[in-house]
Each structure stands twice: as C-alpha cells, then as structure tokens.
Design a protein around this motif. Sequence first.
Motif, PDB file in Angstrom:
ATOM      1  N   CYS A   1      -3.047   1.374  12.085  1.00  0.00           N
ATOM      2  CA  CYS A   1      -3.296   1.171  10.661  1.00  0.00           C
ATOM      3  C   CYS A   1      -4.525   0.310  10.394  1.00  0.00           C
ATOM      4  O   CYS A   1      -4.902   0.121   9.228  1.00  0.00           O
ATOM      5  CB  CYS A   1      -2.075   0.539   9.991  1.00  0.00           C
TER       6      CYS A   1
ATOM      7  N   ARG B   1       0.831  -1.189   0.000  1.00  0.00           N
ATOM      8  CA  ARG B   1       0.000   0.000   0.000  1.00  0.00           C
ATOM      9  C   ARG B   1       0.869   1.243   0.000  1.00  0.00           C
ATOM     10  O   ARG B   1       2.000   1.226   0.471  1.00  0.00           O
ATOM     11  CB  ARG B   1      -0.915   0.012   1.231  1.00  0.00           C
TER      12      ARG B   1
ATOM     13  N   GLU C   1      -8.496  10.080   1.270  1.00  0.00           N
ATOM     14  CA  GLU C   1      -7.121  10.572   1.379  1.00  0.00           C
ATOM     15  C   GLU C   1      -7.020  12.017   0.901  1.00  0.00           C
ATOM     16  O   GLU C   1      -7.449  12.359  -0.191  1.00  0.00           O
ATOM     17  CB  GLU C   1      -6.190   9.689   0.550  1.00  0.00           C
TER      18      GLU C   1
ATOM     19  N   THR D   1      -0.102   9.545   8.769  1.00  0.00           N
ATOM     20  CA  THR D   1       0.013   8.382   9.654  1.00  0.00           C
ATOM     21  C   THR D   1       1.437   8.129  10.119  1.00  0.00           C
ATOM     22  O   THR D   1       1.668   7.272  10.960  1.00  0.00           O
ATOM     23  CB  THR D   1      -0.487   7.113   8.934  1.00  0.00           C
TER      24      THR D   1
ATOM     25  N   ASP E   1      -9.737   3.293   6.119  1.00  0.00           N
ATOM     26  CA  ASP E   1      -9.186   4.396   5.341  1.00  0.00           C
ATOM     27  C   ASP E   1     -10.185   5.536   5.262  1.00  0.00           C
ATOM     28  O   ASP E   1     -11.374   5.339   4.990  1.00  0.00           O
ATOM     29  CB  ASP E   1      -8.861   3.930   3.909  1.00  0.00           C
TER      30      ASP E   1
ATOM     31  N   ARG F   1      -0.253   6.353   3.827  1.00  0.00           N
ATOM     32  CA  ARG F   1      -1.414   7.205   4.058  1.00  0.00           C
ATOM     33  C   ARG F   1      -0.958   8.479   4.728  1.00  0.00           C
ATOM     34  O   ARG F   1      -0.287   8.446   5.776  1.00  0.00           O
ATOM     35  CB  ARG F   1      -2.431   6.466   4.928  1.00  0.00           C
TER      36      ARG F   1
END
Length: 714
Positions: free
Chosen positions: A204, A187, A211, A193, A208, A190
């Motif tokens: 995590c 991935r 974004e 984070t 989500d 993000r």
Amino acid sequence: MSIINHYTPPLSSAATDNPPTTISPRPHLRYKGPAAAQLLSQTLCLALALALSHAAPQNLEVMVKDRPERPKTHCEKHRDGDQTTRPSGQPIVGAFVPQCDEQGLYRASQCHGSTGHCWCVDSRGQERAGTRKGPGTGRPKCDEPDRPERPKTHCEKHRDGVQMTSPSGQPIVGAFVPQCDEQAGGRQERAGTRKGPGTGRPKCDEPDRPERPKTHCEQHRDGVQTTSPSGQRIVGAFVPQCDEQGLYRASQCHGSTGHCWCVDSRGQERAGTRKGPGTGRPKCDEPAGPDHHGAQLDRCEEIEFDAIAPDAKRITYFFKGDHMWSGFHGPSELINGSYKELDDHHHLGHVDAAFCLHQPNDEDHLHTYFFLDNKVFSYHEHSHSLVEGFPKDISEVFPGVPDHLDAAVECPKGDCLRDSVIFFKGHDVFHFDTHTKKVKASQWDHLPNCTSALRWLDHYYCFHGHQFTRFHPWSGTVTGKYPKDARDFFMKCPNFSRLSDHTERERCSHVPLDAMTSDDLEKALAFRGDYYLQKTEGSNDGWHAFPIAHTFKDLQSDVTAAFSYAGHLHFIKDEQMFVYQSGGEQYQLVEGFPKPLKDELGIEGPLDAAFVCGEHSILHVIKGNQMFDIELTTTPRGVVMESRLPFPKVDAAVCSPDGIRVFVGADYFQYETPMLLANSRIVPEPHKTSLEMFGCGHNGTNVSQSLTMHGPNP
C-alpha cells in the motif's frame, strides 16, 4: 482557679413518696466568675440531652446519621448502567465500563481492557479526537490542555460507529473496525489491491495510480452484505471472488455450503460444473463444451436469480444468466428464445433487474423492462418484440435511477403512495414515480442486498442468494421470521425440504396445487408435489401436511387429478388411475389397480382436474380449457357432454357443499354449480388460496395475526 464540687445526692426511696420540697442553695456553694458561666452552660446542655432522650424517637441516632445522598453524576450513571454480568450472575467479558474519580467525574484517561485501546475524554466523557492509542503503543497524555476539538473525520466516524458489543453487553466477534492514523485519516479501498487469506499483504506504500472504475465482479463483491446493521457477521452470504484485474475467478466456491462451480467472464455459472462438499473442485481451465450455452440449469441447486418478474397473466418468470424459467416448476429455457435482442448485447452481462408495468392508466402498462448495466430494454408484453428505439440509457427512461442495478419491482398506488417502481442497488432504494418521473431515494440497511425482487399476491419479497425476505414496499420494514428458503415456497423441488415445519411450507407455498378432493370421512385433501394437506371438515384443528408416500405408497408424488366416488378415492397420475378404499384411517389400494386411464374413463390423459358433486354419478374432467362430463354408472364409460371454460388452463378443482372451486395458479374461483361453470364466460372475483383457504398470512403466521400486524394490505 479552684475546682468547685457541685453534687446533689440522689433521693432516697422514702423521699420519693413525699411531695417535692424546695431545696435552698447552700450558703457555702457560690458560683463566681468564668467557672460559674462554664458550669451553667454544661448543666443546660445536660438538661437538653436528657429531655431529648425522653421525647425523641428511639431511631434518632439513625436519623441523625442519614444525611441526604448526592445525586449520581453522569459518569456514575454511565458506569452503573452498563451490564457486566449475565442474568445467571456470570461476568460478561468484553463490556466497556467507564472509570470515574472520587467526585464521580470521568477520569481523563479511559481504557478498554478487552481491546487494549486507551484514549482521553473531556468532562462529558466524550473521546478527544486524535488521542486514542492501540495495544502496545502506550497510554495517551491526557494531562495536556485540550486543544480546540476538530470535527471527527470520516474514518473516526466509521470506526466509532461499529458496534462492538450486543445490546446484552456481549462482545461481537467478527466485526470489521477500520484503522485510522494519527490524523484520523481514512481511505477508500483501492480497486485491485485486495488480498485473500494466505496471499500476503498488499503493497500500500506504492503511489496511487489513476483509479479505474470498479468492474462488475468488484461491484458484485462489494455489494454483498456481510455484516448486519448491528455489526454482527452474517453467516452464509456468498461473496464472489475477483482476480487482480477485477475479473471473476474461473472457479467460485461458497464456503458455507461447500459447493464450488465454474463461471464465465460475466460470473454466470457454467451448467454441469457444480461440485458438492467432498467431491473435489471442478476443472474450470477446461474449455466449455459446445452445448454449454444451451445446457439445462437446475433452479433447485441454490441458484441466486438475476431477476424475477410476473407477466400480465400472472405467470412468474425467473432469470439466471442465459436461462429463464416460466412458472414455479418446469425446465429452464434460453432467454434468447423469447427475448433475442438481449442475447445480441451479451457484452453487457446478465440481466440485472426486470419488471412488468401493470398500471392501467399508463401507456406502457403491458411492457416488460429489462435492465443490463446502463441500458434498459422494453418489450411488448404479448409479442415479446422489442419496442422501437430500445435499448436506451437508463437515465433517459428513468431519470435519477442509477446504472448497474440489483433488482426492481413495480409498486402500484395503494401499496405505495403513488404508482411507482422500486429500484435496488446495494442498500440504496429508489422509489420512481411513473407519472411525475421523480425519484425518492432512501437507505434500507436493515434489508439484505436484494439480487431480485417480486410482488406476489399483494406482498413484496426480496430475494438474496437462494433465500427471500418479505418487506413493506414503502418503509422496507421486515415483520416475521426471515429469511426463508425460496425452494420451500416459490418453486417445486422434488425431494427437497429445508423447512422442518412441512405444514407451514405447504400452507404458505406459492406453487399451485396438483389436485384436491375429499373422502367419505369428510376429510379434505389437497395435493402438491410430494406432500398433501389434510383437514377434517367442521374441525378447528386446521390443515396439516403429510408425505404422500407415507399414506398412498403406490402414488409416491405428483398427483395429476383426484375425485371421490362410491366410497373410494380415485387418483389420476399421467395415463394411469389408482383407486383406494377410503374407510377408516388407513387407505388401501384396491386390488388390480393401477389401470390405464383410457380403459377406466374412456378418455386419454394427461388431465388437469376432476371432480364429482355429492351423490351424483357425473364425473367432470378438465383438460386444457375444456370440461368433459363422464357418466360413471355406464359400461363402458365415455364422454357424454363437452363444454368450454373461461380459463386457458386449470390446476385443480373440487366440489364441496359451498360449490365448486377452480384453482388457477395461486388463486381459486368459486361457482355454485357445474352448469354455471360450463356456461360462464366471465371470470368471477379471485380468492387467494394460501390466505383464504389455508389461512396463511404469507409470513409463517395465521390470518388473524397477519391482519393484526399488517392490516389487509401491508
């Protein structure tokens, strides 16, 4: 079956001297049946062995035993080709060596002892996707039949592409290896984070959220190159610190240097807040004083420039935050004093990149472009006035070029294939054709992340932090020993010298000379800042640098002008004159000096240059764009003639057997006589001082090496 004895007694010594006789078979010895056939076969074999023992070479046994050896298998070549010991014979820890079976084939299960990872391979030794097990997770089951192999995921490609060992086989410490799950999924980070050391691990497993775009700080942070293309960690790169919202933390520190400072919301250093190692952290929660906006910045304090761009007069401008510098030395000034519209768009942030177009066939060849986030500003070169209709979106003026650039530099035809501008964003490079408006994109992973770029004396430089690297404008190739400290070559920093080889720095520096002259021993002396270069005429020894204070203790540094007359060296510094006896290897200050310049020459300073030709008594003094002739044999001395020069300002001048050299910036101009200099209105062809006089190839090599490696125009 009876056993038949077949024995022939040996011949006596006497018998051997007689001719051989025919021996008839004895009547009572008869060979019958199978026994006869067996005996005949044994006799023939014995006879053949005896014959071979006499006729064959003595190494027959070795020849029989040496059978053709089978060629090595792919696995055995792989295994035997890995370097497991150093040249000294010591074992190399961390090198992976594949395991082969008795037939030389890859074992189905392979393990790397240094990392604890195990995985399954196919008959070619290629890892079977999805079979890798990390330390403490057991060994993979490699006896299961191969499933149709899926293509490697992005995470697996990333993981397998990280170089864990150097070309010599030594393990690389500090390389980041991404972790992939059973499905080998990976991935993207993000935003918001990331947790620093000692701040715990991020959560995590939370779902989500939509974004958000990366902030300026996060783009800055993620664009810094922290590992080399080979996977080795780059020590010394400054990585900005962002908070949870992606904003710059008020206090920034550079771990490699121990310096800390305060920044504003755009990440720009607040003047006067920098603290050195062991002096504590700055108090960044205090409000900035009212004079913060206009405070002076010192570019000799490890500044990372936002942009560097020369103008049409070849004056180089350096930009940092709200400030700019003109030329290679001098104080900073506010950008809004010259480009006020940039200050009106402060919310865009600092200048990302800048360049000036010099192509004579382009209608904008005298425009300076500034890039701020997604906007571009175009200014008329001479008036510094904003071109009507600007600022505009970058995509409108330079289609195909991304926003939020890191650096830009012009590249005229001859250096590049066509008249172009080179744009940098991270390791992505964009060559923009200024005529067709087409873009050629490429990646230069081998080059550091350029925060600014400069074309100077037909060479190209990438600035990163307070260092720079020279590169080829089309391929990005780096040749030479880099990076180097910009303060050694591109600015005048008193009492700073990071480079141990002072001669290389002074020969290759782009900072203009302060003065030049020669003494009665035919030694040429060139002065710049705290050092001077010396060369004996006719010698092949070349130029060598020395501190001014070691030889001319009363001068210390920063000579304004110099000339030689009547066996003495004359130095002008500000409003004073120093005179040294130039006999022998030592220079002694003449008693009574220094004296006021006005009393000695009848002219007021500050002066830019001075020279005397041969045994003449006329001193030629240059001040601004005027040259004054002073007769040195008269008392009192005074100006006897004035003339106007074709240069607005001169840095140094010297008269030699080859004529007069006038130094302006990084170039010098040749004239045969002072009269031609005084009456000329056309500037002759320029010569590059560092290259043609000091023999520097601008990368720490001499001229012949530079031309051999790069050609005349790399």
